[in-house]
Design an enzyme around this catalytic site. Structure first.
Site, PDB file in Angstrom:
ATOM      1  N   ASP A   1      46.821  46.340  47.261  1.00 15.37           N
ATOM      2  CA  ASP A   1      46.555  45.182  46.399  1.00 15.37           C
ATOM      3  C   ASP A   1      47.080  45.567  45.015  1.00 15.37           C
ATOM      4  OD1 ASP A   1      45.495  43.293  44.681  1.00 15.37           O
ATOM      5  OD2 ASP A   1      43.393  43.707  45.169  1.00 15.37           O
TER       6      ASP A   1
ATOM      7  N   LYS B   1      52.067  42.615  35.792  1.00 17.25           N
ATOM      8  CA  LYS B   1      52.294  41.685  36.913  1.00 17.25           C
ATOM      9  C   LYS B   1      52.696  40.300  36.396  1.00 17.25           C
ATOM     10  CE  LYS B   1      49.833  40.109  41.057  1.00 17.25           C
ATOM     11  NZ  LYS B   1      48.646  40.383  41.870  1.00 17.25           N
TER      12      LYS B   1
ATOM     13  N   GLU C   1      47.750  36.984  48.738  1.00 18.82           N
ATOM     14  CA  GLU C   1      46.425  37.568  48.488  1.00 18.82           C
ATOM     15  C   GLU C   1      45.295  36.823  49.201  1.00 18.82           C
ATOM     16  OE1 GLU C   1      46.540  37.710  44.246  1.00 18.82           O
ATOM     17  OE2 GLU C   1      47.995  39.337  44.268  1.00 18.82           O
TER      18      GLU C   1
ATOM     19  N   ASP D   1      39.122  33.350  43.722  1.00 18.64           N
ATOM     20  CA  ASP D   1      39.471  34.666  43.166  1.00 18.64           C
ATOM     21  C   ASP D   1      39.429  34.618  41.640  1.00 18.64           C
ATOM     22  OD1 ASP D   1      40.705  36.990  42.292  1.00 18.64           O
ATOM     23  OD2 ASP D   1      42.348  36.900  43.741  1.00 18.64           O
TER      24      ASP D   1
END
Ligand code: AMP
Length: 657
Positions: free
Chosen positions: A9, A75, A177, A201
């Site tokens: 992850d 990211k 994800e 999330d």
């Protein structure tokens, strides 16, 4: 290559590595911790002198001596150009400059001003995870399943894969994800029939909600192997700048306001004090996830002029009040995702809500998420680990782990892919939400005699015209055998593989010759851009609709006025003076809208609701005239444009509504 395939992850704030089915094929998935027992590796990299690189917790806790050498949240830049990253720049804790082809680069003023690519920064994180896994498992680890957000486009996925390559890792599969989180969830409870699953999330700095549909494959009972399950992402929404950090900021603001209440003379907190206030706020927030109140000793922590601030008490209810507007924003995204997914949910209910990300431990978040989906969230999986555990499950399936479900992952194409056609129009070849792997093709020909190459412009978007879509790049088809114009049959194939990556191939069908396809590099699409494109196509659909409505109103109102003017001449004497005045006022108001809409081409500047209201007002005001006209007709006094016209007016009235 027979070593284990790990699941990674690669997160904005923290990253994790996990393994399943290793060393024994039946071993359950587990995260791999560092020597200090910590599974989370902060996604932070520090570039020291002499090429040394520090990754994770030590990089995150670097002191002020290391200013200008530290990169976090990289990211957000993966696969993006400087222009794409524009809205994010003020929020990034480092400098960003343009590299080759306007790609975003990180500048390190503390490390001699050198530039590094986001892929390199991510590669350092991946390498550290690879080393952690190799030492925990006692064998070299060379392959991984890496997770990416569901909305990552082709360029962002390519960048992630390149980062893995730089780290000496073969990214055997990129998995969305939420799909990974659902895979982790699927471990204990194998669904009997199709299930709709919500993955909510909320991390430190980003928020996503996805709705997935899991369709179980036919199980082979007793065989030890379960057949393929399809995981389909039906809808995804979110906010790339919303997370637990915003909760902390709300608490900092509360602390400062209270401190100023107690002592209005306090000087503003300096940068160091703000850092301490943020740490105090986060500690209080985390404590309030398991207790009803938290003491915040501002004075002791900050010292100096702030040393005199008395200890404050923040109650759970206070925190809830501070963060409610932020939580509401996530709930609005949940509603949008539900609305988008509804059509494909076949009327079946949501069967589970999975929480991912540290900030989902907040009680208010759990409560509100439970309310919006009418279901208590599933909390058996650690919200920090769900994605990595799911990636490890997928990795063990790819590695052929016995006894595991062979989950077939069906993610979707986030935005339609296609090419520019001659008149500037966009021809979609693979449409949005097509399950991947996806394929499509289009036929072309040449426009000039003897033409041996063709340039194709590849785009991604939802609008009809090229100018409104996002250019992904150009493909040059070369080696077309010379023929008269229009004779070659060029078949261009688009394929989006299981990782969501696009490849283009081309063939001249008459000669059977494969053409070489040269790709001119492209930039990525940002999440904001995906959302903007969606919003625009929605807004345009709305304005197209309202233009249509105005055209109808214009036609019907003209007919109404025509009828009313005739009846005023014919039967006007039968209505009272105030009734006649009301009709004339209404007619003048409606005429004004007609003039405006007619002057303004498609009527883009006219509010259809106001136009409609003016038409309705005139309809109401002219009721006495209708009645008088009918009476007159019944009395046999039919003048020019009698009953037939009245019927027509009734018809237009209805059509306008
Ligand atoms: P992630 O990006 O998933 O690692 O999540 C990090 C965020 O989760 C940070 O804002 C943390 O403060 C927050 N967080 C971690 N633990 C808790 C907790 N027990 N209660 C509330 N927030 C938490």
């Amino acid at each position: 290559m027979n070593g284990p395939i790990v699941g990674i992850d690669l997160g904005t704030t923290n990253s994790l590595v996990a393994v399943a089915g290793w060393p024994n094929p039946t071993d359950p998935p587990r995260v791999l911790a560092d020597n200090a027992g910590s599974a989370l590796m902060p996604s932070v990299v520090r570039f020291d002198d002499g090429g040394a690189v520090v990754v994770g917790s030590p990089a995150r806790s670097s002191g002020p001596a290391h200013t200008g050498r530290i990169v976090a949240s990289v990211k957000r830049l993966m696969g993006r150009s400087l222009a794409d990253a524009g809205p994010d720049l003020p929020f990034l804790p480092f400098e960003v400059v343009a590299g080759e082809g306007d790609t975003a680069r990180v500048r390190l003023p503390g490390a001699g001003g050198r530039n590094v690519t986001p892929q390199e920064v991510s590669a350092h994180i991946l390498r550290a995870l690879k080393e952690r896994a190799s030492s925990a498992l006692g064998v070299p680890v060379e392959r991984a399943v890496v997770t990416v957000p569901a909305y990552f486009d082709d360029a962002q996925r390519q960048a992630t894969r390149d980062a893995a390559r730089l780290a000496g890792l073969d990214a055997v599969r990129l998995v969305a994800e939420p799909t990974a989180a659902a895979l982790a969830y699927g471990l204990g409870t194998r669904p009997q029939g199709p299930q709709n699953i919500v993955v909510y999330d909320l991390g430190g700095g980003t928020f996503d909600v996805s709705i997935l549909r899991i369709t179980p494959g036919s199980g082979e009972a007793g065989s030890g192997k379960l057949a393929a399950d399809a995981f389909e992402v039906l809808a995804t929404h979110g906010d790339t700048r919303l997370g637990g950090d915003d909760f902390d900021h709300a608490v900092v603001t509360w602390i400062v306001a209270r401190a100023l209440d107690a002592n209005p003379q306090l000087p503003p907190p300096d940068a160091q004090s703000i850092g301490r206030l943020k740490a105090l706020a986060e500690r209080a927030k985390v404590e309030l996830s398991s207790s009803e109140s938290s003491a915040i000793d501002v004075g002791a922590s900050l010292g100096g002029a702030w040393g005199s601030v008395p200890a404050l008490t923040l109650a759970r209810a206070d925190l809830d009040g501070l963060i409610a507007p932020l939580v509401d924003r996530t709930i609005a995204s949940c509603r949008r995702a539900l609305r988008d997914a509804q059509r494909q949910m076949n009327g079946e209910p949501i069967s589970a809500v999975i929480l991912v990300g540290g900030a989902t431990r907040t009680p208010l978040v759990r409560e509100r998420v439970g309310q919006v989906f009418g279901l208590a969230p599933y909390t058996a999986i650690d919200p920090d680990q769900a994605v990595a555990l799911g990636a490890a499950v997928q990795a063990s399936i790819i590695g052929g782990g016995a006894g595991t479900a062979q989950a077939l992952l069906l993610d979707v194409v986030p935005l339609s892919l296609g090419i520019e056609t001659a008149n500037g129009a966009f021809a979609k070849i693979i449409v949005r939400n097509a399950p991947i792997p996806a394929a499509g093709h289009e036929m072309f020909s040449t426009q000039v005699d003897g033409q041996t190459s063709v340039k194709l412009h590849v785009l991604q978007g939802e609008r009809e015209m090229v100018a409104d879509c996002r250019s992904l790049g150009e493909f040059h088809l070369r080696g077309i055998p010379p023929m008269p114009a229009g004779i070659p049959q060029l078949r261009v194939d688009f394929a989006v593989d299981a990782n969501g990556l696009l490849t283009v191939s081309a063939l001249e069908r008459r000669s059977g010759k494969r053409l070489s396809v040269q790709i001119v590099p492209h930039h990525g699409l940002s999440r904001d851009e995906v959302e903007r494109i969606e919003r625009e196509s929605f807004a345009n659909a709305l304005s197209d609709m309202s233009r249509h409505r105005i055209a109808d109103l214009l036609a019907n109102s003209r007919l109404d006025l025509l009828w009313i003017n005739r009846q005023l001449t014919r039967a006007g004497g039968l209505v009272s003076a105030p009734q006649r005045a009301a009709i004339e006022r209404g007619a003048a108001a409606l005429q004004a809208f007609i003039d405006l809409a007619a002057a303004d081409g498609g009527g883009a500047g006219v509010d259809p609701d106001a136009f409609h209201a003016a038409k309705e007002a005139l309809d109401r005001a002219s009721v006495p005239l209708h009645e008088a006209s009918i009476k007159q007709s019944l009395a046999g006094e039919t003048g020019a444009g009698g009953a037939g016209t009245a019927g027509g007016a009734g018809g237009t009235g209805t059509a306008g509504r």
